[in-house]
Design a protein around this motif. Structure first.
Motif, PDB file in Angstrom:
ATOM      1  N   ASP A  30       0.790  -1.222   0.000  1.00 53.77           N
ATOM      2  CA  ASP A  30       0.000   0.000   0.000  1.00 53.77           C
ATOM      3  C   ASP A  30       0.827   1.280   0.000  1.00 53.77           C
ATOM      4  O   ASP A  30       0.274   2.367   0.163  1.00 53.77           O
ATOM      5  N   HIS A 150      -0.390  -0.052  -6.976  1.00 52.59           N
ATOM      6  CA  HIS A 150       0.754   0.576  -6.316  1.00 52.59           C
ATOM      7  C   HIS A 150       2.081   0.011  -6.819  1.00 52.59           C
ATOM      8  O   HIS A 150       3.081   0.733  -6.888  1.00 52.59           O
ATOM      9  N   ASN A 246      -7.453  -0.225  -4.787  1.00 50.73           N
ATOM     10  CA  ASN A 246      -6.339  -0.299  -3.830  1.00 50.73           C
ATOM     11  C   ASN A 246      -6.623   0.462  -2.538  1.00 50.73           C
ATOM     12  O   ASN A 246      -5.721   1.013  -1.904  1.00 50.73           O
ATOM     13  N   ASP A 247      -7.887   0.512  -2.155  1.00 57.37           N
ATOM     14  CA  ASP A 247      -8.287   1.301  -0.998  1.00 57.37           C
ATOM     15  C   ASP A 247      -8.957   0.408   0.038  1.00 57.37           C
ATOM     16  O   ASP A 247      -9.880  -0.342  -0.285  1.00 57.37           O
ATOM     17  N   ASN A 248      -8.474   0.512   1.286  1.00 52.34           N
ATOM     18  CA  ASN A 248      -9.028  -0.294   2.373  1.00 52.34           C
ATOM     19  C   ASN A 248     -10.182   0.383   3.096  1.00 52.34           C
ATOM     20  O   ASN A 248     -10.678  -0.154   4.087  1.00 52.34           O
TER      21      ASN A 248
END
Length: 696
Positions: A30, A150, A246-248
């Motif tokens: 990340d 990423h 790519n986002d939590n």
């Protein structure tokens, strides 16, 4: 456990056969461009002053890969930095020309096991979701690379930066030398002696802060001997369902909503992980049973986020879409209970739809009245447990929820039609565009959502936000400020704000061309000019439509209770001693209370509203203010403050017009007050009862 300081590349990427494995419980790669540029700045400093640079701690557990006869390092903490270092190495290698073969060969030996099978050729093994991108990059397979990930983005940042350095005169071998001077504190754990979970949680590294989802994944997978299977069967589907771009964020939000749902109370962000661990232990979960349950609730939760992708009926999708548009996420812990009951066949689809409609309209009515949402976190955290504390309430699922919501007061009360009408006519709706779109679509589409959708619709002002000369002829600045953002002056078009501050005639043409919108504009397009009275009249017309659409029938069922209760009656005043009242029932209607004082005051208000003259007669006061009744000296219900015994004044409260009633003191005494009221109003004592919290 053993710790020492060393150069990361020379020790962990030494030119020998080895495997650096990122275990499945680790988070995804990340690191952002900001993180990488910060590291590149540090490397530039090393290039210039030739001094080593410390980049943090690496925690690893060394073992032997028996299949290949080579050392295997399990990276417990530090994977973000190690992965980034390999991306920097690959970027530098790809910039090496014919004169830089020595540097290129050395980098190759750091990145790969030259004589190993293809499966182990690349030394670093990220977790599966990252490994596909990582291997595609190192093996030069651009068609398999996600350019928004990423891995690739950070590689590109490094390559561009190194290229600019090389163009300025810095040689690749100098950059490689600087990379080899990046130092870490290596913490080596001994298998069977050191607990990696405890050490992992206590480390405060210099990389990206761990999120709650990172910590929970580590907790569930790190110490499990079957971690690879659990990752494949449970965690990866959980992650794929909620992790986008790519986002939590949604994954972390889910875990907070999940622990709120499980604990039936609000949970601060900083306490999500510790609460999860506590729930895990209290419920005696295994790693697999916890993951099974999480997967089930993630499947439900993803329907809230992406209703259009769910398998539920169109009606259910419609309610979920409305809640999503309004950003009403506070209700999600309750909805997870609701949908779990539906999936477990506790309720049928008809009940599911009725409850969803109830919750949606409750939240829409609150939004229209602009009621702050801060109290909703608590309400929806405990709503399910409060309503279904009595298991029989599930037999009247919708009715019980309806009764509970209508029993709320203060900030959680259901706004009534009078409040709703006032807000619809007077409030500023342009400050809440999602709500405005929803209201207008509901007006235009009636009971279906098929004609128009929110897609390319723009909220437009009929009277413009800035008055031109043609509008100022009949609109004052004061009226403009008061009415410009009200519902009666707003409409929707697909023309991307083309109406702007055009004249009313020009705006009418645009509205007429937008033939899909008819109900909203039927009292606009037939006007010669647009006045404040027209806006007010239209607000009232649209308010009538919405009040009818957002109507909820209140359920009145005295048999529905929200606590285990005992019934007590006026014939046995002693039964009230040391008991906690929950509600009282009067002639079939049920009223929630918290104290015996509440009962007295609420009962008088109800009785006095039906017959105001009776209370006057009870205390012996006629309309001229003369005492002429034998009840004038009543010690429980009196008319003058000075007639109250000074010793017990604090037990009395004024209920109206100088009438004071005993509201304090022993519960048995209050029962006598209630009996006198009930008898004087000619109500059968059997039609009045008090529910008190059960002793067992």
């Amino acid at each position: 456990m053993k710790a020492d300081t060393f150069n990361a590349i020379d020790r962990l990427f030494a030119p020998m056969q080895m495997i650096l494995k990122i275990p499945v419980y680790q988070r995804n790669y990340d690191w952002t461009e900001t993180n990488v540029r910060r590291l590149l700045d540090d490397i530039k400093t090393v290039v210039q002053d030739h001094k080593s640079h410390f980049i943090g701690a690496i925690v690893y557990m060394e073992s032997q890969n028996s299949d290949l006869g080579m050392p295997e390092y399990l990276i417990i903490d530090g994977q973000q930095r190690l992965t980034t270092i390999t991306l920097l190495l690959q970027a530098l290698k790809d910039l090496c020309g014919k004169d830089d073969q020595q540097a290129a060969d050395m980098i190759e030996s750091f990145l790969t096991n030259k004589y190993s099978p293809d499966e182990y050729k690349i030394k670093l093994k990220p977790i599966k979701s990252d490994n596909v991108q990582y291997e595609a990059l190192l093996n030069n397979k651009p068609d398999k690379i996600d350019q928004d990930g990423h891995v690739y983005k950070n590689y590109v940042v490094a390559k561009k930066t190194f290229k600019s350095w090389i163009e300025s005169g810095i040689k690749p071998i100098e950059i490689l030398t600087a990379l080899r001077q990046l130092q870490v504190v290596g913490i080596s754990l001994k298998k069977g002696e050191d607990d990696p979970q405890i050490i992992f949680e206590s480390i405060n590294s210099t990389g990206v802060a761990l999120t709650n989802s990172d910590l929970i994944r580590n907790f569930l997978l790190m110490s499990d001997h079957d971690q690879d299977r659990l990752f494949e069967d449970y965690w990866l589907p959980i992650e794929n369902a909620l992790r986008r771009d790519n986002d939590n964020y949604q994954l972390d939000l889910f875990f907070r909503q999940y622990v709120i749902m499980k604990s039936h109370t609000t949970v601060a962000e900083r306490k999500v992980y510790s609460t999860f661990v506590t729930l895990f232990k209290e419920n005696e979960y295994t790693h697999e049973s916890a993951l099974q349950e999480l997967k089930k609730y993630v499947e439900i939760y993803s329907s809230f986020l992406y209703p259009e992708e769910s398998s539920y009926s169109d009606e259910v999708k419609g309610y979920l879409a409305d809640l999503k548009q309004l950003n009403q996420t506070t209700c999600y812990p309750f909805l997870m209970h609701l949908f779990a009951d539906f999936e477990n066949q506790v309720i049928d689809e008809q009940t599911l739809n009725k409850v969803l409609r109830l919750i949606t309209i409750y939240l829409i009515r609150r939004s229209i009245c602009n009621i702050p949402t801060n109290s909703l976190n608590g309400l929806f955290a405990y709503l399910y447990s409060r309503v279904f504390r009595i298991s029989d309430n599930k037999d009247k699922y919708y009715e019980a929820l309806n009764k509970y919501l209508f029993a709320q007061n203060n900030k959680n009360a259901v706004p009534d039609d009078e409040q709703l009408r006032f807000a619809l006519v007077h409030n500023n709706f342009y400050q809440n565009l999602p709500l405005s779109r929803l209201l207008m679509l509901d007006i235009e589409n009636g009971d279906t959502k098929e004609k128009l959708s929110t897609g390319n619709l723009t909220i437009e002002h009929i009277m413009p936000q800035t008055l031109s000369k043609s509008w100022r002829q009949y609109i004052s600045d004061k009226d403009h400020e008061e009415y410009v953002h009200t519902l009666g002056n707003l409409s929707i078009t697909g023309y991307n704000s083309e109406m702007s501050n055009k004249s009313f005639e020009e705006k009418k043409k645009i509205l007429k061309q937008n033939s899909r919108v008819q109900i909203l504009n039927e009292d606009v397009v037939d006007k010669d000019k647009w006045t404040i009275q027209d806006i007010t009249n239209r607000s009232k017309r649209l308010a009538d439509i919405l009040i009818k659409k957002y109507h909820i029938d209140q359920v009145v069922d005295p048999k529905i209770e929200f606590e285990n209760v005992d019934k007590i009656y006026l014939s046995d005043p002693g039964a009230a001693t040391n008991r906690k009242p929950v509600s009282f029932t009067l002639e079939g209607s049920n009223y929630s209370v918290k104290t015996f004082k509440d009962i007295t005051i609420k009962l008088i208000n109800i009785l006095d509203q039906d017959d105001p003259s009776r209370l006057v007669k009870l205390v012996g006061l006629n309309w001229k203010g003369n005492f002429d009744s034998p009840n004038a000296n009543n010690k429980l219900i009196i008319c003058r403050k000075e007639d109250i015994d000074n010793k017990i004044k604090w037990h009395y409260a004024e209920v109206r017009d100088g009438v004071y009633v005993m509201v304090g003191g022993p519960a048995a005494t209050i029962m006598h007050v209630l009996k006198e009221l009930i008898d004087f109003y000619d109500i059968n004592e059997n039609d009045f009862s008090i529910s008190v919290r059960a002793k067992k």
